[in-house]
Design a protein around this motif. Sequence first.
Motif, short mmCIF file in Angstrom:
data_model
loop_
_atom_site.label_atom_id
_atom_site.label_comp_id
_atom_site.label_asym_id
_atom_site.label_seq_id
_atom_site.Cartn_x
_atom_site.Cartn_y
_atom_site.Cartn_z
N ALA A 19 7.59 10.96 11.03
CA ALA A 19 6.55 9.98 10.71
C ALA A 19 5.63 10.48 9.60
O ALA A 19 5.22 9.70 8.73
N SER A 25 6.01 5.24 3.84
CA SER A 25 5.76 4.23 4.86
C SER A 25 4.27 3.99 5.11
O SER A 25 3.89 2.96 5.63
N TYR A 26 3.43 4.94 4.74
CA TYR A 26 2.00 4.79 5.01
C TYR A 26 1.09 5.06 3.80
O TYR A 26 -0.12 5.11 3.95
N LYS A 28 -0.64 3.59 1.56
CA LYS A 28 -1.26 2.35 1.11
C LYS A 28 -2.64 2.23 1.74
O LYS A 28 -2.96 2.95 2.68
N PHE A 38 -5.61 2.39 5.68
CA PHE A 38 -4.42 2.63 6.50
C PHE A 38 -3.93 4.06 6.39
O PHE A 38 -3.55 4.67 7.39
N PHE A 39 -3.93 4.63 5.20
CA PHE A 39 -3.45 5.98 4.98
C PHE A 39 -4.09 6.98 5.93
O PHE A 39 -3.43 7.86 6.47
N TRP A 41 -6.13 6.23 8.87
CA TRP A 41 -6.07 5.97 10.31
C TRP A 41 -4.66 6.10 10.85
O TRP A 41 -4.48 6.44 12.03
N TYR A 42 -3.66 5.89 10.04
CA TYR A 42 -2.27 6.10 10.47
C TYR A 42 -2.05 7.57 10.83
O TYR A 42 -1.47 7.90 11.86
N GLN A 43 -2.54 8.45 9.96
CA GLN A 43 -2.39 9.88 10.23
C GLN A 43 -3.18 10.31 11.46
O GLN A 43 -2.70 11.13 12.27
N TRP A 46 -1.39 9.36 14.56
CA TRP A 46 -0.28 10.26 14.87
C TRP A 46 -0.75 11.57 15.50
O TRP A 46 0.02 12.23 16.20
#
Length: 77
Positions: A19, A25-26, A28, A38-39, A41-43, A46
């Motif tokens: 991931a 995939s992230y 952006k 998004f870049f 909070w996605y991390q 995870w």
Amino acid sequence: MVTPVRVVIALCLFAPFVAMLWVGSYAKADPAFIGIPFFYWYQMAWVLISTVLTMVAYQLWQRDQRARAAAKGGAAE
């Protein structure tokens, strides 16, 4: 020895790496979450997901080790 439980353990430990290494995939800004791109909070998500997956892997490993010890002890009797 490869067992289905050990495959699940490996997948739980491998998923966070995939991931995070699949940056496309992230990489952006949208969708933003409470103003955080998004870049980021996605991390951060995870980090929490990785913690849960590591706990699941550990519990499965402990159960697998207990089952192997019981099978080994039961076979010796």
